[in-house]
Design a protein around this motif. Structure first.
Motif, PDB file in Angstrom:
ATOM      1  N   ALA A 137       3.354   1.472   3.396  1.00  0.00           N
ATOM      2  CA  ALA A 137       3.305   0.261   3.340  1.00  0.00           C
ATOM      3  C   ALA A 137       3.584  -1.050   2.550  1.00  0.00           C
ATOM      4  O   ALA A 137       2.987  -0.841   1.865  1.00  0.00           O
ATOM      5  CB  ALA A 137       2.101   0.427   4.495  1.00  0.00           C
ATOM      6  N   LEU A 189       0.661  -2.034   7.459  1.00  0.00           N
ATOM      7  CA  LEU A 189      -0.680  -0.856   7.031  1.00  0.00           C
ATOM      8  C   LEU A 189      -0.985  -0.505   8.393  1.00  0.00           C
ATOM      9  O   LEU A 189      -2.017   0.644   9.035  1.00  0.00           O
ATOM     10  CB  LEU A 189      -1.390  -1.083   6.101  1.00  0.00           C
ATOM     11  CG  LEU A 189      -3.125  -1.026   5.424  1.00  0.00           C
ATOM     12  CD1 LEU A 189      -2.621   0.228   5.098  1.00  0.00           C
ATOM     13  CD2 LEU A 189      -4.076  -1.720   5.264  1.00  0.00           C
ATOM     14  N   TRP A 190      -1.437  -1.587   8.978  1.00  0.00           N
ATOM     15  CA  TRP A 190      -1.409  -1.439  10.592  1.00  0.00           C
ATOM     16  C   TRP A 190      -0.947  -0.194  11.330  1.00  0.00           C
ATOM     17  O   TRP A 190      -1.351   0.464  12.422  1.00  0.00           O
ATOM     18  CB  TRP A 190      -1.407  -3.137  11.627  1.00  0.00           C
ATOM     19  CG  TRP A 190      -1.593  -2.997  12.710  1.00  0.00           C
ATOM     20  CD1 TRP A 190      -1.217  -2.994  13.969  1.00  0.00           C
ATOM     21  CD2 TRP A 190      -3.811  -2.541  13.321  1.00  0.00           C
ATOM     22  NE1 TRP A 190      -1.743  -2.879  14.993  1.00  0.00           N
ATOM     23  CE2 TRP A 190      -3.350  -2.622  14.817  1.00  0.00           C
ATOM     24  CE3 TRP A 190      -4.609  -2.591  12.624  1.00  0.00           C
ATOM     25  CZ2 TRP A 190      -4.663  -2.877  15.390  1.00  0.00           C
ATOM     26  CZ3 TRP A 190      -5.856  -2.310  13.023  1.00  0.00           C
ATOM     27  CH2 TRP A 190      -5.833  -1.853  14.552  1.00  0.00           C
ATOM     28  N   GLY A 244      -2.199  -0.099  -5.293  1.00  0.00           N
ATOM     29  CA  GLY A 244      -1.570  -0.425  -3.820  1.00  0.00           C
ATOM     30  C   GLY A 244      -1.874  -2.303  -5.042  1.00  0.00           C
ATOM     31  O   GLY A 244      -2.840  -2.010  -5.829  1.00  0.00           O
ATOM     32  N   CYS A 299      -0.478   9.440   3.992  1.00  0.00           N
ATOM     33  CA  CYS A 299       0.032   8.340   3.340  1.00  0.00           C
ATOM     34  C   CYS A 299       0.189   8.858   1.655  1.00  0.00           C
ATOM     35  O   CYS A 299       0.959   8.952   0.946  1.00  0.00           O
ATOM     36  CB  CYS A 299      -0.216   6.945   3.217  1.00  0.00           C
ATOM     37  SG  CYS A 299      -0.095   5.818   4.322  1.00  0.00           S
ATOM     38  N   THR A 343       0.932  -5.907   5.265  1.00  0.00           N
ATOM     39  CA  THR A 343      -0.448  -5.371   6.152  1.00  0.00           C
ATOM     40  C   THR A 343       0.107  -4.797   7.727  1.00  0.00           C
ATOM     41  O   THR A 343      -0.353  -4.175   7.698  1.00  0.00           O
ATOM     42  CB  THR A 343      -1.586  -6.821   5.743  1.00  0.00           C
ATOM     43  OG1 THR A 343      -0.101  -8.000   6.621  1.00  0.00           O
ATOM     44  CG2 THR A 343      -2.064  -6.823   4.657  1.00  0.00           C
ATOM     45  N   PHE A 377       0.698  -1.155  -0.044  1.00  0.00           N
ATOM     46  CA  PHE A 377      -0.304  -0.070   0.325  1.00  0.00           C
ATOM     47  C   PHE A 377       1.392   1.171   0.193  1.00  0.00           C
ATOM     48  O   PHE A 377       2.208   0.832  -0.381  1.00  0.00           O
ATOM     49  CB  PHE A 377      -0.706  -0.266   1.018  1.00  0.00           C
ATOM     50  CG  PHE A 377      -1.649  -1.578   1.528  1.00  0.00           C
ATOM     51  CD1 PHE A 377      -2.897  -1.949   1.135  1.00  0.00           C
ATOM     52  CD2 PHE A 377      -0.357  -2.214   2.051  1.00  0.00           C
ATOM     53  CE1 PHE A 377      -3.646  -3.015   1.455  1.00  0.00           C
ATOM     54  CE2 PHE A 377      -1.190  -3.098   2.979  1.00  0.00           C
ATOM     55  CZ  PHE A 377      -2.841  -3.574   1.933  1.00  0.00           C
ATOM     56  N   ILE A 412      -4.587   5.755   3.065  1.00  0.00           N
ATOM     57  CA  ILE A 412      -4.543   5.795   1.490  1.00  0.00           C
ATOM     58  C   ILE A 412      -4.970   6.630   0.210  1.00  0.00           C
ATOM     59  O   ILE A 412      -4.362   5.699  -0.442  1.00  0.00           O
ATOM     60  CB  ILE A 412      -3.646   4.282   1.705  1.00  0.00           C
ATOM     61  CG1 ILE A 412      -5.079   3.381   2.100  1.00  0.00           C
ATOM     62  CG2 ILE A 412      -3.277   4.004   3.685  1.00  0.00           C
ATOM     63  CD1 ILE A 412      -4.751   1.587   1.343  1.00  0.00           C
TER      64      ILE A 412
END
Length: 383
Positions: free
Chosen positions: A53, A59-60, A270, A69, A56, A50, A377
Motif C-alpha cells: 500500500a 491501506l484502507w 513502513g 501483505c 493511506t 505500507f 501488514i
C-alpha cells in the motif's frame, strides 16, 4: 450513516476518583474559547507507505479486502537462502516472510536539495520520512508555507542501512548523517523550522510516544503545530538473525493477533506521517480535520518476570490515564485498535490491561471491538 444507538446493558459502574468525566467535553461557546483551547489536537494531514500500500487510501482497500501483505524477502534486498535454516543454529534465519515496501531506494534528491552522492549514503528511512512528511503537509494544504514554529517528532529505532550497507565507511553523510537523531533534524533543516525537533526511541511505542510529546508540546505552547512520524525501513539480515535467535518471530509467517494459535510476530516496513495542531486553531483556520486526539498517556510497567514481559496492571494504568486525559468513558467507544502483535504472552496481557481499565468505569461487557492491523501488514515496530 448515523451511528447505531448504544446497546442495552448493565448500568455503568460508578467511576472511581481517577475516572474521566462522562459525556463530551464542554463545547466552546465563543470564538475566543476555540482559539484558546489547546487540549484537543486535530489531525489535519496524513500520509503513509505500507506493505502492498503506497498510501493511506490503498491501506484502507487492503483492510477492506482482508489482504495478507506479507511476502518472502525480495531478491534485491538480500539472499534469503544464504541465511535460512530451521535448525536454530546461530546466524540462521527461520522466518521467510515479512512486510516489505516497494521502491525502497526511490528518492527525489534534487527536490530535497541533496546531491545524488550524498543521497546514496543516507538511510532510506531518512529518504522515505522526508517524502512522507512532505506529502502529509501537502495533504494539510501547508506544503511550501509551513510555519517556522512547527515541531518535528519522529519515532524510530533501528539502523538497518548502516548495518547492512554503510558498514565502516566514515564519510560524513554515512557516519553523522545516519544517526537516528538526524531523522527529525534533517526535516527541520530542510523546512527551516524552529520548533522542537527530536527522534524518540522507545522501540515498539516510539511513534506513539512521539505523538504524545507533540500533543504536550502544542498544549504547552512550545510549537504552533507539529509533524509527527514513525519509520521502519530497510530490514537487514542481521535484524532477522537477532529475532530468530530470540525466537520472537512466527515460524509460520502469520500474525495471529488475539488468537489461540498465536506463535510470534512478523516484522514489517513502513512510514507514517501526520500533521497536528490544536482543534481550536484548526477550526479557526478552516482546516480539514481527519481525526482528533482527545488524550494520551505514557508509562512503564515496572518490574515483571522479564525485561521484555509486559505488565497487565501497568498497561491498565496508562489506559486509565489516557481516558482521564481525554475526558471520555469506555462506554462511548466502539473499537480499540490494539498493539496485538500475535504473541501468546503479550496479547493476553494486553487484553487483561484493557479489561482492567474498562472495569474502572463500566460494568458493561462485550460492547467494544478489538483489532490489530498487524494481521495484514506485519508489525512495523517503531512505526
Amino acid at each position: 450513516m448515523a451511528p447505531e444507538p448504544p446497546q442495552p446493558g448493565p448500568s455503568p459502574a460508578t467511576p472511581g476518583p481517577d475516572s474521566p468525566r462522562t459525556g463530551e467535553r464542554r463545547p466552546a461557546s465563543r470564538p475566543e474559547d476555540i482559539e484558546d483551547d489547546r487540549h484537543d489536537i486535530a489531525i489535519i494531514g496524513m500520509d503513509g507507505v505500507f506493505p502492498n500500500a503506497r498510501s493511506t487510501d490503498e491501506l484502507w482497500h487492503v483492510l477492506m479486502a482482508g489482504e495478507d501483505c506479507l511476502r518472502e524477502v525480495p531478491e534485491e534486498r538480500w539472499d534469503l537462502e544464504a541465511y535460512y535454516g530451521t535448525e536454530g543454529r546461530p546466524g540462521t534465519v527461520y522466518l521467510r516472510k515479512a512486510g516489505f515496501v516497494d521502491g525502497l531506494t526511490d528518492f527525489d534528491a534534487g527536490f530535497f536539495r541533496l546531491s545524488p552522492a550524498e543521497a546514496q549514503w543516507i538511510d532510506p528511512q531518512q529518504r522515505h520520512l522526508a517524502q512522507s512528511a512532505w506529502r502529509a503537509l501537502e495533504d494539510a494544504g501547508l506544503a511550501g508555507r509551513v510555519p517556522a514554529s512547527t515541531g518535528v517528532f519522529v519515532g524510530a529505532s533501528y539502523q538497518h542501512y548502516r548495518d547492512m550497507v554503510v558498514g565502516d565507511v566514515v564519510e560524513t553523510p554515512a557516519g553523522l548523517g545516519n544517526h537516528n537523531a538526524i531523522l527529525a533534524n534533517r526535516l527541520s533543516y530542510f523546512l527551516d523550522l524552529r520548533g522542537p525537533s527530536m527522534t524518540v526511541d522507545t522501540l515498539c511505542s516510539s511513534s506513539l510516544v512521539a505523538l504524545h510529546q507533540a500533543v504536550r508540546s502544542i498544549r504547552a505552547g512550545e510549537c504552533e503545530q507539529a509533524v509527527v512520524a514513525g519509520v521502519h525501513m530497510g530490514m537487514s539480515p542481521q535484524y532477522f538473525q537477532l529475532g530468530s535467535r530470540l525466537r520472537s518471530f512466527s515460524p509460520s509467517g502469520v500474525v495471529r493477533a488475539f488468537d489461540a494459535g498465536a506463535d510470534g510476530f512478523v516484522p514489517g516496513e513502513g512510514v507514517v506521517s501526520v500533521v497536528v495542531k490544536s482543534l481550536g486553531a484548526a477550526l479557526r483556520d478552516g482546516d480539514r480535520v481527519r481525526g482528533v486526539v482527545r488524550g494520551s498517556a505514557v508509562g512503564h510497567g515496572g518490574r515483571t518476570s522479564g525485561l521484555t514481559v509486559p505488565s497487565g496492571g501497568g498497561q491498565g494504568e496508562v489506559v486509565v490515564a489516557a481516558l482521564v486525559d481525554a475526558g471520555v468513558s469506555p462506554d462511548s467507544l466502539g473499537v480499540v485498535e490494539a498493539h496485538g502483535t500475535g504473541t501468546g504472552l503479550g496479547d493476553p496481557i494486553e487484553v487483561e490491561g484493557l479489561s482492567r481499565a474498562w472495569r474502572r468505569f463500566t460494568g458493561r461487557s462485550q460492547f467494544c471491538a478489538l483489532g490489530s492491523v498487524k494481521s495484514n501488514i506485519g508489525h512495523l515496530e517503531p512505526a
